[in-house]
Design a protein around this motif. Structure first.
Motif, PDB file in Angstrom:
ATOM      1  N   SER A   5       1.044  -1.109  -0.299  1.00 30.43           N
ATOM      2  CA  SER A   5      -0.369  -0.029   0.410  1.00 30.43           C
ATOM      3  C   SER A   5       1.041   0.878   0.315  1.00 30.43           C
ATOM      4  O   SER A   5       0.158   2.836  -0.428  1.00 30.43           O
ATOM      5  CB  SER A   5      -0.967  -0.296   1.104  1.00 30.43           C
ATOM      6  N   ALA A   6       1.943   1.269   0.541  1.00 33.02           N
ATOM      7  CA  ALA A   6       2.787   2.342   0.566  1.00 33.02           C
ATOM      8  C   ALA A   6       3.471   3.079  -1.452  1.00 33.02           C
ATOM      9  O   ALA A   6       4.027   3.696  -1.421  1.00 33.02           O
ATOM     10  CB  ALA A   6       4.732   1.463   0.956  1.00 33.02           C
ATOM     11  N   ALA A   7       3.268   2.053  -2.129  1.00 32.45           N
ATOM     12  CA  ALA A   7       3.083   2.185  -2.855  1.00 32.45           C
ATOM     13  C   ALA A   7       2.374   1.526  -4.337  1.00 32.45           C
ATOM     14  O   ALA A   7       2.662   0.289  -4.908  1.00 32.45           O
ATOM     15  CB  ALA A   7       4.944   2.056  -3.985  1.00 32.45           C
ATOM     16  N   PRO A   8       1.043   2.307  -4.234  1.00 37.92           N
ATOM     17  CA  PRO A   8       0.002   1.508  -4.535  1.00 37.92           C
ATOM     18  C   PRO A   8      -0.062   1.145  -5.990  1.00 37.92           C
ATOM     19  O   PRO A   8       0.710   1.634  -6.832  1.00 37.92           O
ATOM     20  CB  PRO A   8      -1.057   1.789  -3.444  1.00 37.92           C
ATOM     21  N   GLU A 136       5.300 -13.270  -6.591  1.00 39.02           N
ATOM     22  CA  GLU A 136       4.691 -12.401  -7.580  1.00 39.02           C
ATOM     23  C   GLU A 136       3.695 -12.595  -9.194  1.00 39.02           C
ATOM     24  O   GLU A 136       4.694 -13.005  -9.503  1.00 39.02           O
ATOM     25  CB  GLU A 136       5.222 -11.053  -8.260  1.00 39.02           C
ATOM     26  N   TYR A 137       2.792 -12.625  -9.804  1.00 43.96           N
ATOM     27  CA  TYR A 137       1.886 -12.735 -10.221  1.00 43.96           C
ATOM     28  C   TYR A 137       1.554 -11.788 -11.324  1.00 43.96           C
ATOM     29  O   TYR A 137       1.165 -12.747 -12.313  1.00 43.96           O
ATOM     30  CB  TYR A 137       0.577 -13.568  -9.867  1.00 43.96           C
ATOM     31  N   LEU A 138       1.913 -10.957 -11.257  1.00 44.07           N
ATOM     32  CA  LEU A 138       1.696  -9.773 -11.824  1.00 44.07           C
ATOM     33  C   LEU A 138       2.055 -10.416 -13.425  1.00 44.07           C
ATOM     34  O   LEU A 138       1.416  -9.431 -14.637  1.00 44.07           O
ATOM     35  CB  LEU A 138       3.128  -8.130 -11.354  1.00 44.07           C
ATOM     36  N   ALA A 195      -0.854 -11.029 -19.528  1.00 42.08           N
ATOM     37  CA  ALA A 195      -0.401 -10.194 -17.949  1.00 42.08           C
ATOM     38  C   ALA A 195      -0.641  -9.304 -17.711  1.00 42.08           C
ATOM     39  O   ALA A 195      -2.012  -8.871 -17.913  1.00 42.08           O
ATOM     40  CB  ALA A 195       1.223 -10.371 -17.727  1.00 42.08           C
ATOM     41  N   TYR A 196      -0.982  -9.823 -16.032  1.00 43.13           N
ATOM     42  CA  TYR A 196      -2.351  -8.087 -15.560  1.00 43.13           C
ATOM     43  C   TYR A 196      -0.554  -6.751 -15.780  1.00 43.13           C
ATOM     44  O   TYR A 196       0.171  -6.893 -15.518  1.00 43.13           O
ATOM     45  CB  TYR A 196      -1.230  -8.219 -13.556  1.00 43.13           C
ATOM     46  N   ALA A 197      -2.147  -5.900 -16.744  1.00 40.36           N
ATOM     47  CA  ALA A 197      -1.709  -4.846 -16.903  1.00 40.36           C
ATOM     48  C   ALA A 197      -1.926  -3.980 -16.111  1.00 40.36           C
ATOM     49  O   ALA A 197      -2.628  -3.540 -16.563  1.00 40.36           O
ATOM     50  CB  ALA A 197      -1.513  -4.515 -18.237  1.00 40.36           C
ATOM     51  N   PRO A 198      -0.839  -2.594 -15.027  1.00 42.95           N
ATOM     52  CA  PRO A 198      -2.063  -1.760 -14.774  1.00 42.95           C
ATOM     53  C   PRO A 198      -2.709  -1.054 -15.686  1.00 42.95           C
ATOM     54  O   PRO A 198      -1.407  -0.456 -16.192  1.00 42.95           O
ATOM     55  CB  PRO A 198      -0.440  -1.043 -13.468  1.00 42.95           C
ATOM     56  N   GLY A 199      -3.146  -0.012 -14.794  1.00 44.31           N
ATOM     57  CA  GLY A 199      -4.150   0.633 -15.350  1.00 44.31           C
ATOM     58  C   GLY A 199      -3.988   0.781 -17.522  1.00 44.31           C
ATOM     59  O   GLY A 199      -4.720   1.760 -17.785  1.00 44.31           O
ATOM     60  N   LYS A 200      -3.714  -0.563 -17.763  1.00 43.31           N
ATOM     61  CA  LYS A 200      -4.155  -0.770 -18.902  1.00 43.31           C
ATOM     62  C   LYS A 200      -5.602  -0.981 -19.180  1.00 43.31           C
ATOM     63  O   LYS A 200      -5.989  -1.988 -18.340  1.00 43.31           O
ATOM     64  CB  LYS A 200      -3.514  -2.258 -20.025  1.00 43.31           C
ATOM     65  N   ARG A 201      -6.926  -0.866 -20.391  1.00 47.67           N
ATOM     66  CA  ARG A 201      -7.720  -1.226 -20.274  1.00 47.67           C
ATOM     67  C   ARG A 201      -7.607  -2.798 -21.465  1.00 47.67           C
ATOM     68  O   ARG A 201      -7.589  -2.607 -22.656  1.00 47.67           O
ATOM     69  CB  ARG A 201      -8.287  -0.388 -21.018  1.00 47.67           C
TER      70      ARG A 201
END
Length: 350
Positions: A5-8, A136-138, A195-201
């Protein structure tokens, strides 16, 4: 585990599509899940403490103490979960999701938060696993993340749930119709190989209607001179400029008066304390009209229903649906809108 949570992390997002897509349309196929109507949340559990981050990375932990307690009690190891916070209401056998009850949970008073946690307790529906223990599974495909999430969820119980999933497009299309009666608002299709893509649609969502989360820029008084006649709506463009995209109106007499009081804290004022007013662009249809409006600080987000876009504006007046206290105004951008595929007018006229 480096995620915390320190670097969400920003959650992976979905793009609107017309109807539930066929699995053959995406390399590697698709998995389908119900689209939950709640607050998107990333849960960070380090083995001793738990934080619940919103879609915009604000911490929601203090608003849902019953969920924090459940995570601390039930999660077997440090992990990061992606999911949705929902509130269920109704008698057994007739339950449905309750957005109004969920929205009311965001309250500044601790005493009220505790009362609501007992009166309208929340649940968490998990649909992705980003980390477990030291792993990590990203970068792993969704199929692997789902398998690991199912193993983790085997030991969990209410109020923590695992979302349903299917690889059958026929089942997903049935869900789209049937689950609406329970308050869900569509189906999400996830590329199994992605893969998990943060912020991507990268995910695809099929909903029952078009909606957009917009920034409330200001309001115009009703023609009667009493209450709010319409809300002015905005979206951020690619350059970070907040653009006027239209308005929402058709409020009842009572609601118009209520909105004046609700919006009062956001009204912009100059150094002398006078209300700041703005003007929308004039067109040949508004040459003789008053196009001024009361400016609001651009922090309030509303979800509206609309039929289609004309250029960079709603073609018709949008319908106000609900407030979105979980959304940051800066996240309300044009890229959330469904982009119709170009079509030859001659084909339409033929």
């Amino acid at each position: 585990m480096t995620l915390s949570s320190a670097a969400p992390i920003s959650p992976m997002l979905a793009k609107a599509v017309d109807g539930v897509p066929d699995p053959a349309s995406v390399p590697g196929g698709l998995g389908y899940e119900p689209k939950w109507d709640g607050f998107r949340a990333i849960v960070y559990f380090d083995g001793e403490t738990c934080e619940i981050g919103s879609r915009g990375s604000k911490m929601l932990t203090r608003y849902f103490p019953e969920l924090e307690a459940a995570f601390l009690e039930q999660l077997p190891a440090p992990c990061v979960l992606d999911g949705e916070i929902v509130v269920r209401t109704g008698k057994a056998g007739h339950e449905r999701l309750d957005w109004e009850a969920l929205s009311a949970r965001i309250h500044p008073a601790t005493s009220r938060v505790l009362t609501l946690s007992r009166q309208t307790p929340a649940a968490f529906v998990a649909f992705d696993l980003l980390a477990l223990g030291d792993r990590e599974y990203l970068d792993e495909p969704f199929s692997a993340r789902r398998e690991a999430l199912e193993a983790l969820a085997a030991g969990l119980r209410d109020p923590i749930h695992l979302t349903r999933s299917t690889d059958s497009v026929d089942t997903a299309r049935r869900w789209l119709v049937e689950f609406e009666g329970a308050g869900l608002d569509g189906v999400v299709a996830k590329p199994l190989a992605a893969a998990y893509a943060p912020g991507k649609r990268l995910m695809l969502k099929a909903k029952h209607h078009r909606t957009a989360d917009v920034v409330v820029l200001g309001y115009r008084l009703h023609s009667s001179g009493s209450g709010v006649g319409s809300l002015l709506l905005g979206l951020y463009d690619d350059d970070g400029v907040l653009r006027n995209v239209g308005g929402a109106s058709a409020f009842s007499d009572l609601r118009r008066l209520e909105l004046i009081d609700e919006l009062a804290p956001l009204v912009e004022r100059d150094d002398a304390g006078e209300v700041v007013r703005g003007e929308t662009e004039r067109s040949r249809f508004s040459a003789g009209k008053d196009v001024s409006f009361v400016r609001l600080r651009p922090t309030l987000v509303a979800e509206v229903r609309y039929d289609q876009m004309e250029g960079a504006r709603f073609r018709h007046t949008a319908q106000f649906f609900r407030w979105r206290p979980d959304r940051d105004a800066s996240s309300c951008t044009f890229d959330q809108l469904e982009r119709p595929i170009a079509y030859d007018l001659a084909e339409v006229l033929a």
